[in-house]
Design a protein around this motif. Structure first.
Motif, PDB file in Angstrom:
ATOM      1  N   TRP A 146       0.839  -1.195   0.000  1.00 30.38           N
ATOM      2  CA  TRP A 146       0.000   0.000   0.000  1.00 30.38           C
ATOM      3  C   TRP A 146       0.875   1.246   0.000  1.00 30.38           C
ATOM      4  O   TRP A 146       1.913   1.301   0.665  1.00 30.38           O
ATOM      5  CB  TRP A 146      -0.900  -0.030   1.236  1.00 30.38           C
ATOM      6  CG  TRP A 146      -1.834   1.125   1.380  1.00 30.38           C
ATOM      7  CD1 TRP A 146      -2.636   1.645   0.408  1.00 30.38           C
ATOM      8  CD2 TRP A 146      -2.057   1.908   2.553  1.00 30.38           C
ATOM      9  NE1 TRP A 146      -3.356   2.697   0.912  1.00 30.38           N
ATOM     10  CE2 TRP A 146      -3.025   2.884   2.229  1.00 30.38           C
ATOM     11  CE3 TRP A 146      -1.544   1.857   3.853  1.00 30.38           C
ATOM     12  CZ2 TRP A 146      -3.489   3.814   3.148  1.00 30.38           C
ATOM     13  CZ3 TRP A 146      -2.006   2.774   4.776  1.00 30.38           C
ATOM     14  CH2 TRP A 146      -2.960   3.749   4.426  1.00 30.38           C
ATOM     15  N   GLU A 175      -1.859   6.248  -6.754  1.00 27.74           N
ATOM     16  CA  GLU A 175      -2.107   5.655  -5.441  1.00 27.74           C
ATOM     17  C   GLU A 175      -1.731   6.591  -4.291  1.00 27.74           C
ATOM     18  O   GLU A 175      -2.064   6.295  -3.135  1.00 27.74           O
ATOM     19  CB  GLU A 175      -1.306   4.353  -5.305  1.00 27.74           C
ATOM     20  CG  GLU A 175      -1.640   3.313  -6.372  1.00 27.74           C
ATOM     21  CD  GLU A 175      -0.725   2.107  -6.287  1.00 27.74           C
ATOM     22  OE1 GLU A 175       0.145   2.094  -5.385  1.00 27.74           O
ATOM     23  OE2 GLU A 175      -0.873   1.184  -7.102  1.00 27.74           O
ATOM     24  N   SER A 216      -8.532   2.441  -0.989  1.00 28.21           N
ATOM     25  CA  SER A 216      -7.130   2.326  -0.604  1.00 28.21           C
ATOM     26  C   SER A 216      -7.072   1.882   0.843  1.00 28.21           C
ATOM     27  O   SER A 216      -7.585   2.568   1.731  1.00 28.21           O
ATOM     28  CB  SER A 216      -6.407   3.669  -0.784  1.00 28.21           C
ATOM     29  OG  SER A 216      -5.083   3.600  -0.340  1.00 28.21           O
TER      30      SER A 216
END
Length: 278
Positions: A29, A141, A246
């Protein structure tokens, strides 16, 4: 080889573009990577000794090997940078300090030189850590991860989503502007130049060229901003940038545990090892 020796082509800085391929580091992540950089930055700020620097450098190299980062992404170091480093090391060596060495009955202090080398290595390690984030993370992201990390700040009525969107747009625009500026400089080199008769005329011509380049750069930036605004509007507005799903996963917890263990080991070695405390 009878042809004249070719000048080796310099490699440009490759930033904000993920390296092709998939690995465990790529799959992490984006928020985990940002938190890792923040934690290691705090560690090296509080304990900037050789032991923490060496441990973080080993961590960066191991992560780059796991992520399969090729050596080609490293930029070429210009010659003037080597000259600046040499001058910095030379001037820092005049500060003296422990340890001392004796050469031909003359005593020299290496404390200032070692401090300069320590700061230089620390800067290189931090740059490598930031490069890993750039080479393994998609720019899209970043904004959702920043919005997720900054969610507690919403209780203070802070515009976290707007900050995340602004950061994402800046990261997206940076590579495009670099490419546009390279095109502008290449076009400038192709323009025919008249020979200047005096130094004053050369300075005036250089000033005019700088003004032209700045005007062209501002025009290109405005054009790119207009195109990006139209694209964002067509895709539903700026709110969609930070609203993408996310969240961390099990691999992120493992990575966080490894970083915490690394920081604990670095602090222990720095504070309690006789080699560093002597």
């Amino acid at each position: 080889m009878t042809a004249p020796q070719r000048r080796r082509q310099s490699r440009p800085v490759v930033l904000l573009r993920p390296v092709p391929g998939r690995s465990v580091v790529h799959e992490l992540w984006a928020g985990t990577k940002l938190l890792v950089v923040a934690v290691i930055g705090v560690l090296l700020t509080l304990y900037p000794g050789w032991a923490p620097i060496a441990l973080v450098a080993a961590f960066v190299l191991a992560t780059a090997w796991i992520a399969r980062i090729p050596r080609g992404v490293l930029p070429s170091i210009p010659r003037f940078l080597w000259v600046l480093l040499f001058l910095g090391a030379l001037t820092a060596s005049f500060a003296g300090g422990t340890p001392h060495i004796t050469v031909a009955s003359v005593e020299f202090g290496l404390g200032g030189l070692l401090k300069f080398l320590q700061i230089t290595v620390l800067s290189i390690v931090l740059l490598g850590l930031g490069g890993l984030i750039s080479w393994t993370t998609n720019v899209a992201e970043i904004a959702p991860a920043v919005a997720k990390i900054g969610r507690p700040l919403r209780l203070l009525r802070l515009p976290v989503d707007d900050w995340a969107v602004a950061l994402s747009l800046a990261l997206r625009a940076f590579p495009m502007l670099i490419d546009e500026f390279r095109v502008l400089f290449a076009a400038r080199k192709l323009r025919p130049r008249e020979t200047a008769d005096s130094g004053r005329e050369r300075r005036q011509r250089m000033s005019a060229e700088i003004v032209d380049l700045l005007a062209a750069a501002v025009t290109v930036a405005l054009r790119r901003a207009d195109e990006m605004g139209d694209a964002i509007t067509a895709r539903g507005g700026a709110g969609q940038i930070s609203a993408l799903p996310s969240r961390p996963r099990l691999a992120d917890a493992v990575a966080g545990a490894i970083v915490i263990a690394l920081c604990a080991l670095a602090v222990y070695v720095e504070l309690f090892t006789p080699l560093t405390t002597s």
